[in-house]
Design a protein around this motif. Structure first.
Motif, PDB file in Angstrom:
ATOM      1  N   LYS A 166      -8.297  11.588   1.385  1.00  0.00           N
ATOM      2  CA  LYS A 166      -9.398  12.526   1.487  1.00  0.00           C
ATOM      3  C   LYS A 166      -9.313  13.407   0.257  1.00  0.00           C
ATOM      4  CE  LYS A 166     -11.693  15.777   4.609  1.00  0.00           C
ATOM      5  NZ  LYS A 166     -11.634  16.462   5.936  1.00  0.00           N
ATOM      6  N   GLY A 167     -10.213  13.173  -0.685  1.00  0.00           N
ATOM      7  CA  GLY A 167     -10.100  13.857  -1.960  1.00  0.00           C
ATOM      8  C   GLY A 167      -8.866  13.367  -2.700  1.00  0.00           C
ATOM      9  N   ILE A 169       3.407  10.922   5.881  1.00  0.00           N
ATOM     10  CA  ILE A 169       3.667  11.727   4.687  1.00  0.00           C
ATOM     11  C   ILE A 169       2.347  11.939   3.962  1.00  0.00           C
ATOM     12  CG2 ILE A 169       4.942  11.961   2.529  1.00  0.00           C
ATOM     13  CD1 ILE A 169       6.980   9.999   3.540  1.00  0.00           C
ATOM     14  N   ASN A 170       1.993  13.196   3.727  1.00  0.00           N
ATOM     15  CA  ASN A 170       0.810  13.536   2.956  1.00  0.00           C
ATOM     16  C   ASN A 170       1.222  13.813   1.516  1.00  0.00           C
ATOM     17  OD1 ASN A 170      -1.247  13.511   5.047  1.00  0.00           O
ATOM     18  ND2 ASN A 170      -0.209  15.301   5.892  1.00  0.00           N
ATOM     19  N   VAL A 171       0.577  13.113   0.580  1.00  0.00           N
ATOM     20  CA  VAL A 171       0.944  13.166  -0.833  1.00  0.00           C
ATOM     21  C   VAL A 171      -0.239  13.668  -1.651  1.00  0.00           C
ATOM     22  CG1 VAL A 171       1.648  11.790  -2.824  1.00  0.00           C
ATOM     23  CG2 VAL A 171       2.581  11.277  -0.559  1.00  0.00           C
ATOM     24  N   ALA A 172       0.015  14.637  -2.518  1.00  0.00           N
ATOM     25  CA  ALA A 172      -1.032  15.165  -3.390  1.00  0.00           C
ATOM     26  C   ALA A 172      -0.954  14.511  -4.761  1.00  0.00           C
ATOM     27  CB  ALA A 172      -0.875  16.679  -3.530  1.00  0.00           C
ATOM     28  N   PHE A 173      -2.089  14.053  -5.260  1.00  0.00           N
ATOM     29  CA  PHE A 173      -2.206  13.518  -6.616  1.00  0.00           C
ATOM     30  C   PHE A 173      -3.090  14.451  -7.426  1.00  0.00           C
ATOM     31  CE2 PHE A 173      -0.896   9.804  -4.281  1.00  0.00           C
ATOM     32  CZ  PHE A 173      -0.158   9.041  -5.195  1.00  0.00           C
ATOM     33  N   SER A 174      -2.693  14.741  -8.663  1.00  0.00           N
ATOM     34  CA  SER A 174      -3.509  15.621  -9.495  1.00  0.00           C
ATOM     35  C   SER A 174      -4.828  14.967  -9.868  1.00  0.00           C
ATOM     36  CB  SER A 174      -2.740  16.010 -10.765  1.00  0.00           C
ATOM     37  OG  SER A 174      -2.370  14.858 -11.504  1.00  0.00           O
ATOM     38  N   ASP A 175      -4.822  13.624  -9.937  1.00  0.00           N
ATOM     39  CA  ASP A 175      -6.013  12.864 -10.302  1.00  0.00           C
ATOM     40  C   ASP A 175      -6.257  11.831  -9.200  1.00  0.00           C
ATOM     41  OD1 ASP A 175      -7.998  11.286 -11.347  1.00  0.00           O
ATOM     42  OD2 ASP A 175      -6.973  10.856 -13.242  1.00  0.00           O
ATOM     43  N   ALA A 176      -7.288  12.034  -8.404  1.00  0.00           N
ATOM     44  CA  ALA A 176      -7.566  11.140  -7.272  1.00  0.00           C
ATOM     45  C   ALA A 176      -7.840   9.717  -7.712  1.00  0.00           C
ATOM     46  CB  ALA A 176      -8.752  11.679  -6.464  1.00  0.00           C
ATOM     47  N   SER A 177      -8.314   9.535  -8.955  1.00  0.00           N
ATOM     48  CA  SER A 177      -8.641   8.184  -9.408  1.00  0.00           C
ATOM     49  C   SER A 177      -7.403   7.315  -9.610  1.00  0.00           C
ATOM     50  CB  SER A 177      -9.441   8.239 -10.713  1.00  0.00           C
ATOM     51  OG  SER A 177      -8.642   8.706 -11.787  1.00  0.00           O
ATOM     52  N   LEU A 178      -6.221   7.934  -9.662  1.00  0.00           N
ATOM     53  CA  LEU A 178      -4.993   7.163  -9.845  1.00  0.00           C
ATOM     54  C   LEU A 178      -4.765   6.170  -8.708  1.00  0.00           C
ATOM     55  CD1 LEU A 178      -2.479   9.895 -11.089  1.00  0.00           C
ATOM     56  CD2 LEU A 178      -3.352   7.960 -12.412  1.00  0.00           C
ATOM     57  N   VAL A 179      -5.292   6.488  -7.517  1.00  0.00           N
ATOM     58  CA  VAL A 179      -5.040   5.629  -6.357  1.00  0.00           C
ATOM     59  C   VAL A 179      -6.231   4.732  -6.028  1.00  0.00           C
ATOM     60  CG1 VAL A 179      -3.325   7.173  -5.380  1.00  0.00           C
ATOM     61  CG2 VAL A 179      -5.717   7.444  -4.721  1.00  0.00           C
ATOM     62  N   ASP A 180      -7.229   4.680  -6.895  1.00  0.00           N
ATOM     63  CA  ASP A 180      -8.354   3.763  -6.663  1.00  0.00           C
ATOM     64  C   ASP A 180      -7.821   2.338  -6.521  1.00  0.00           C
ATOM     65  OD1 ASP A 180     -10.148   5.832  -6.866  1.00  0.00           O
ATOM     66  OD2 ASP A 180     -10.814   5.331  -8.899  1.00  0.00           O
ATOM     67  N   GLY A 181      -8.195   1.677  -5.430  1.00  0.00           N
ATOM     68  CA  GLY A 181      -7.786   0.299  -5.216  1.00  0.00           C
ATOM     69  C   GLY A 181      -6.329   0.097  -4.847  1.00  0.00           C
ATOM     70  N   LEU A 182      -5.638   1.170  -4.498  1.00  0.00           N
ATOM     71  CA  LEU A 182      -4.215   1.062  -4.141  1.00  0.00           C
ATOM     72  C   LEU A 182      -4.011   0.046  -3.023  1.00  0.00           C
ATOM     73  CD1 LEU A 182      -1.714   3.953  -3.509  1.00  0.00           C
ATOM     74  CD2 LEU A 182      -2.081   2.268  -1.726  1.00  0.00           C
ATOM     75  N   LYS A 183      -3.041  -0.858  -3.219  1.00  0.00           N
ATOM     76  CA  LYS A 183      -2.623  -1.815  -2.201  1.00  0.00           C
ATOM     77  C   LYS A 183      -1.276  -1.366  -1.644  1.00  0.00           C
ATOM     78  CE  LYS A 183      -5.917  -4.968  -2.973  1.00  0.00           C
ATOM     79  NZ  LYS A 183      -6.858  -5.456  -1.949  1.00  0.00           N
ATOM     80  N   GLY A 218       4.812  -9.049   7.125  1.00  0.00           N
ATOM     81  CA  GLY A 218       5.653 -10.221   7.328  1.00  0.00           C
ATOM     82  C   GLY A 218       6.113 -10.879   6.048  1.00  0.00           C
ATOM     83  N   ASP A 219       5.402 -10.645   4.936  1.00  0.00           N
ATOM     84  CA  ASP A 219       5.760 -11.310   3.684  1.00  0.00           C
ATOM     85  C   ASP A 219       5.652 -10.411   2.457  1.00  0.00           C
ATOM     86  OD1 ASP A 219       3.035 -11.027   3.436  1.00  0.00           O
ATOM     87  OD2 ASP A 219       2.597 -13.171   3.320  1.00  0.00           O
ATOM     88  N   LEU A 220       5.459  -9.129   2.664  1.00  0.00           N
ATOM     89  CA  LEU A 220       5.322  -8.146   1.588  1.00  0.00           C
ATOM     90  C   LEU A 220       4.236  -8.515   0.588  1.00  0.00           C
ATOM     91  CD1 LEU A 220       6.937  -5.440   1.326  1.00  0.00           C
ATOM     92  CD2 LEU A 220       7.826  -6.402  -0.782  1.00  0.00           C
ATOM     93  N   SER A 221       3.123  -8.963   1.100  1.00  0.00           N
ATOM     94  CA  SER A 221       2.009  -9.345   0.240  1.00  0.00           C
ATOM     95  C   SER A 221       1.094  -8.170  -0.109  1.00  0.00           C
ATOM     96  CB  SER A 221       1.186 -10.434   0.929  1.00  0.00           C
ATOM     97  OG  SER A 221       0.799 -10.030   2.238  1.00  0.00           O
ATOM     98  N   LEU A 222       1.437  -6.961   0.352  1.00  0.00           N
ATOM     99  CA  LEU A 222       0.624  -5.766   0.098  1.00  0.00           C
ATOM    100  C   LEU A 222      -0.831  -5.986   0.491  1.00  0.00           C
ATOM    101  CD1 LEU A 222       1.919  -4.500  -3.391  1.00  0.00           C
ATOM    102  CD2 LEU A 222       2.957  -4.192  -1.148  1.00  0.00           C
ATOM    103  N   PRO A 223      -1.087  -6.388   1.732  1.00  0.00           N
ATOM    104  CA  PRO A 223      -2.468  -6.709   2.116  1.00  0.00           C
ATOM    105  C   PRO A 223      -3.339  -5.501   2.389  1.00  0.00           C
ATOM    106  CG  PRO A 223      -1.020  -6.943   4.008  1.00  0.00           C
ATOM    107  CD  PRO A 223      -0.135  -6.626   2.830  1.00  0.00           C
ATOM    108  N   GLY A 224      -2.724  -4.320   2.599  1.00  0.00           N
ATOM    109  CA  GLY A 224      -3.519  -3.136   2.912  1.00  0.00           C
ATOM    110  C   GLY A 224      -4.177  -2.557   1.668  1.00  0.00           C
ATOM    111  N   GLU A 225      -5.362  -2.007   1.838  1.00  0.00           N
ATOM    112  CA  GLU A 225      -6.039  -1.306   0.741  1.00  0.00           C
ATOM    113  C   GLU A 225      -6.417   0.088   1.192  1.00  0.00           C
ATOM    114  OE1 GLU A 225      -9.737  -1.770  -2.449  1.00  0.00           O
ATOM    115  OE2 GLU A 225      -9.117  -3.479  -1.238  1.00  0.00           O
ATOM    116  N   ILE A 226      -6.179   1.068   0.336  1.00  0.00           N
ATOM    117  CA  ILE A 226      -6.420   2.454   0.690  1.00  0.00           C
ATOM    118  C   ILE A 226      -7.845   2.648   1.204  1.00  0.00           C
ATOM    119  CG2 ILE A 226      -7.103   3.107  -1.654  1.00  0.00           C
ATOM    120  CD1 ILE A 226      -5.603   5.765  -1.181  1.00  0.00           C
ATOM    121  N   ALA A 227      -7.981   3.438   2.269  1.00  0.00           N
ATOM    122  CA  ALA A 227      -9.274   3.726   2.880  1.00  0.00           C
ATOM    123  C   ALA A 227      -9.676   5.163   2.556  1.00  0.00           C
ATOM    124  CB  ALA A 227      -9.201   3.534   4.386  1.00  0.00           C
TER     125      ALA A 227
END
Length: 254
Positions: A57-58, A199-213, A243-252
């Motif tokens: 969120k932001g 864990i809530n993490v603050a990033f100075s630049d929100a675009s750094l996590v665009d498309g994070l898996k 199950g296989d560490l394929s990083l299937p999740g994508e940030i919502a």
């Protein structure tokens, strides 16, 4: 490579159980597109992942994980010495570059971790137990950024937190605890709420996590008996959400 290494340590699972009663709508298990994991028969339920999820969120990114048992209730026994000291962890491996949080030259997987280790304290800027001493609370759950790399010196097909070679001085995050490792102690407090760790993490630049898996892992690490490179090895993997560490999740986006 990393998913084969961790996957080889994983114990096969059985179908997942649902959460106990109560309002758990905010839990990872109830989020759309969470990485779901079957419950493991005979496993320590406090490290048995049911779901992992990451949303933002932001510029605030929330990493959370639902366990079959009580998050954080099992901690390693104190050994009494740094050499061979055990570490337990809840980990979110990500697709982010190590440089995105301030590491220079990190070659592996950047992961956010919540850890407990009663034999040493690696958060010199923070007093997790509030007793006025910043150097005595390693057993309290706290957060780290770490860079994980394959390291045969830890055993065949094993992983370690990336070491900083003798004489090298790569750029580290401002909250680096001074250990010869690619590790940061940013002070983001893990929140333990029944079956959920967040864990809530603050990033100075929100675009750094665009498309994070991402993925979710629970594991044990151990300090080398010689207290030398490799300093911190992964010695057991309790569970991997995918199950296989394929990083299937994508940030919502929330």
């Amino acid at each position: 490579m990393l998913k084969q290494i961790l996957g080889s340590l994983l114990i096969a699972g059985v179908p997942a159980a649902s959460l106990a009663g109560g309002d758990h709508g905010h839990h990872a298990l109830n989020q759309e597109e969470a990485v779901l994991s079957p419950e493991k028969e005979g496993a320590d339920q406090n490290y048995d992942i049911l779901a992992a999820h990451v949303h933002r969120k932001g510029r605030i990114v929330t990493f959370h994980m639902t366990l079959a048992g009580s998050a954080g209730a099992t901690v390693p026994e104190k050994k009494g010495d740094l050499a061979g000291a055990p570490v337990h962890s809840y980990v979110w491996p990500t697709s982010l570059e190590p440089a995105s949080v301030g590491f220079e030259g990190g070659k592996g997987i950047l992961a956010l971790a919540a850890t407990s280790h009663p034999d040493f304290d690696d958060t010199p800027l923070f007093d997790e137990d509030g007793d006025g001493d910043v150097g005595n609370d390693g057993a309290k759950w706290h957060s780290h950024w770490v860079v994980l790399t394959p390291n045969e010196a830890c055993g065949p097909g094993a992983l370690s937190v990336q070491d900083i070679p003798d004489g090298a001085s790569p750029k580290m995050p401002a909250t680096w605890p001074g250990l010869p490792l690619y590790i940061d102690s940013p002070g983001f407090s893990p929140v333990l709420d029944e079956q959920e760790i967040t864990i809530n993490v603050a990033f100075s630049d929100a675009s750094l996590v665009d498309g994070l898996k991402y993925d979710g892992v629970t594991s044990a690490l151990r300090v080398n008996q010689s207290i030398h490179a490799p300093l911190l090895c992964v010695v057991d993997v309790f569970d991997i959400a995918s199950g296989d560490l394929s990083l299937p999740g994508e940030i919502a986006d929330h």
